[in-house]
Scaffold this motif. Structure first.
Motif, mmCIF file in Angstrom:
data_model
loop_
_atom_site.group_PDB
_atom_site.id
_atom_site.type_symbol
_atom_site.label_atom_id
_atom_site.label_comp_id
_atom_site.label_asym_id
_atom_site.label_seq_id
_atom_site.Cartn_x
_atom_site.Cartn_y
_atom_site.Cartn_z
ATOM 1 N N HIS A 81 0.851 -1.186 0.000
ATOM 2 C CA HIS A 81 0.000 0.000 0.000
ATOM 3 C C HIS A 81 0.884 1.232 0.000
ATOM 4 C CE1 HIS A 81 -2.484 3.160 2.206
ATOM 5 N NE2 HIS A 81 -2.941 3.074 0.978
ATOM 6 N N ASP A 82 0.610 2.130 -0.938
ATOM 7 C CA ASP A 82 1.300 3.421 -1.005
ATOM 8 C C ASP A 82 0.272 4.514 -0.785
ATOM 9 O OD1 ASP A 82 3.785 2.251 -1.650
ATOM 10 O OD2 ASP A 82 3.233 2.145 -3.756
ATOM 11 N N LEU A 83 0.583 5.450 0.106
ATOM 12 C CA LEU A 83 -0.312 6.553 0.428
ATOM 13 C C LEU A 83 0.461 7.849 0.364
ATOM 14 C CD1 LEU A 83 -3.055 7.625 1.573
ATOM 15 C CD2 LEU A 83 -2.017 7.344 3.846
ATOM 16 N N SER A 84 -0.088 8.792 -0.382
ATOM 17 C CA SER A 84 0.508 10.120 -0.490
ATOM 18 C C SER A 84 -0.565 11.166 -0.185
ATOM 19 C CB SER A 84 1.055 10.340 -1.904
ATOM 20 O OG SER A 84 1.446 11.680 -2.090
ATOM 21 N N ILE A 95 -5.127 13.280 -1.891
ATOM 22 C CA ILE A 95 -4.881 12.022 -1.190
ATOM 23 C C ILE A 95 -4.887 10.952 -2.271
ATOM 24 C CG2 ILE A 95 -5.729 10.381 0.526
ATOM 25 C CD1 ILE A 95 -7.195 12.813 1.844
ATOM 26 N N VAL A 96 -3.778 10.253 -2.405
ATOM 27 C CA VAL A 96 -3.628 9.232 -3.441
ATOM 28 C C VAL A 96 -3.217 7.928 -2.773
ATOM 29 C CG1 VAL A 96 -2.415 8.581 -5.552
ATOM 30 C CG2 VAL A 96 -2.960 10.998 -5.126
ATOM 31 N N SER A 97 -4.022 6.895 -2.983
ATOM 32 C CA SER A 97 -3.782 5.596 -2.368
ATOM 33 C C SER A 97 -3.767 4.521 -3.447
ATOM 34 C CB SER A 97 -4.899 5.305 -1.360
ATOM 35 O OG SER A 97 -4.832 3.981 -0.887
ATOM 36 N N THR A 98 -2.770 3.639 -3.368
ATOM 37 C CA THR A 98 -2.671 2.503 -4.285
ATOM 38 C C THR A 98 -2.369 1.258 -3.466
ATOM 39 O OG1 THR A 98 -1.743 3.944 -6.005
ATOM 40 C CG2 THR A 98 -1.469 1.562 -6.298
ATOM 41 N N ASN A 99 -3.167 0.227 -3.666
ATOM 42 C CA ASN A 99 -2.894 -1.044 -2.996
ATOM 43 C C ASN A 99 -3.227 -2.194 -3.936
ATOM 44 O OD1 ASN A 99 -5.836 -0.234 -2.059
ATOM 45 N ND2 ASN A 99 -5.735 -2.464 -1.910
ATOM 46 N N ASN A 100 -2.657 -3.338 -3.629
ATOM 47 C CA ASN A 100 -3.008 -4.498 -4.437
ATOM 48 C C ASN A 100 -4.118 -5.287 -3.752
ATOM 49 O OD1 ASN A 100 -1.207 -5.501 -2.449
ATOM 50 N ND2 ASN A 100 -0.333 -7.004 -3.832
ATOM 51 N N PHE A 148 -5.810 -1.316 -6.839
ATOM 52 C CA PHE A 148 -6.964 -0.479 -6.542
ATOM 53 C C PHE A 148 -6.463 0.914 -6.198
ATOM 54 C CE2 PHE A 148 -10.569 1.210 -4.200
ATOM 55 C CZ PHE A 148 -11.629 0.771 -4.982
ATOM 56 N N TYR A 149 -7.154 1.926 -6.747
ATOM 57 C CA TYR A 149 -6.736 3.315 -6.579
ATOM 58 C C TYR A 149 -7.853 4.130 -5.920
ATOM 59 C CZ TYR A 149 -3.683 1.660 -10.298
ATOM 60 O OH TYR A 149 -2.806 0.909 -11.044
ATOM 61 N N ILE A 150 -7.470 4.949 -4.972
ATOM 62 C CA ILE A 150 -8.367 5.934 -4.373
ATOM 63 C C ILE A 150 -7.687 7.279 -4.550
ATOM 64 C CG2 ILE A 150 -9.453 6.788 -2.260
ATOM 65 C CD1 ILE A 150 -9.477 3.882 -1.235
ATOM 66 N N ASP A 151 -8.382 8.194 -5.215
ATOM 67 C CA ASP A 151 -7.873 9.546 -5.442
ATOM 68 C C ASP A 151 -8.887 10.535 -4.894
ATOM 69 O OD1 ASP A 151 -5.492 8.860 -7.081
ATOM 70 O OD2 ASP A 151 -7.018 8.080 -8.442
ATOM 71 N N VAL A 152 -8.444 11.386 -3.985
ATOM 72 C CA VAL A 152 -9.303 12.394 -3.377
ATOM 73 C C VAL A 152 -8.676 13.762 -3.616
ATOM 74 C CG1 VAL A 152 -10.330 13.228 -1.217
ATOM 75 C CG2 VAL A 152 -10.020 10.767 -1.577
ATOM 76 N N MET A 153 -9.511 14.724 -3.984
ATOM 77 C CA MET A 153 -9.058 16.111 -4.134
ATOM 78 C C MET A 153 -10.027 17.004 -3.366
ATOM 79 S SD MET A 153 -9.355 19.367 -5.478
ATOM 80 C CE MET A 153 -10.708 19.221 -6.592
ATOM 81 N N ILE A 154 -9.460 17.871 -2.542
ATOM 82 C CA ILE A 154 -10.245 18.866 -1.808
ATOM 83 C C ILE A 154 -9.579 20.216 -2.043
ATOM 84 C CG2 ILE A 154 -10.999 19.657 0.464
ATOM 85 C CD1 ILE A 154 -11.037 16.673 1.290
#
Length: 164
Positions: A81-84, A95-100, A148-154
């Motif tokens: 898991h990578d989280l930035s 917020i950018v999250s990538t995990n397998n 799997f990708y989660i991308d959040v922008m605020i």
């Protein structure tokens, strides 16, 4: 929060000025370590955010819970898991999250549905999306193969109150 931090058996890593966010991230980092999930966290938060600490913590907790459930499905390769979390051009919080995960998905009407609830409510992704929209931002979820990708922008540049 301070009593939780003092009683927590997890070693607390300082990621931000928020004790609550540090506690959540440290807790999930410890869970990842216990489950052999390689983590890479990179957080660069400004002093002032347009999102409440409570909403940020709820969003990050749901995101990290989703990551662990996804990574727990992987049996044939290393889990990661990578989280930035960063601010770009002083205008937007990203917020950018990538995990397998094992690649199994369940979607209806373009929305990801829980596949591996494992005792959870199954509303984690929609909660992330709701909180992002509350602050005039967005959350996007996608996958390619077994990532799997989660991308959040605020947006940070606005003086608008949160949506009710």
């Amino acid at each position: 929060v301070s009593s939780y931090i003092q009683s927590a058996s997890t070693e607390l890593t300082i990621y931000s000025d928020s004790p609550a966010l540090n506690a959540i991230l440290s807790y999930y980092e410890s869970l990842c370590r216990d489950r052999n999930i390689r983590t890479e966290f990179s957080l660069k938060l400004p002093d002032q955010l347009p999102i409440s600490e409570q909403d940020l913590c709820v969003m990050m907790g749901n995101l990290l819970e989703n990551v662990i459930k996804g990574c727990n499905t992987v049996t044939d390769s290393p889990k990661y898991h990578d989280l930035s979390v960063s601010v770009e051009k002083e205008k937007n919080l990203y917020i950018v999250s990538t995990n397998n995960f094992d690649g199994k998905i369940n979607k209806r009407n373009g929305q990801y549905l829980p596949v591996y609830k494992q005792g959870g409510s199954g509303i984690g992704l929609s909660s992330i999306e709701t909180i992002a929209e509350k602050y005039h931002g967005f959350a996007r979820f996608s996958h390619i193969g077994t990532e799997f990708y989660i991308d959040v922008m605020i947006p940070l540049w606005q003086d608008l109150p949160p949506l009710q």
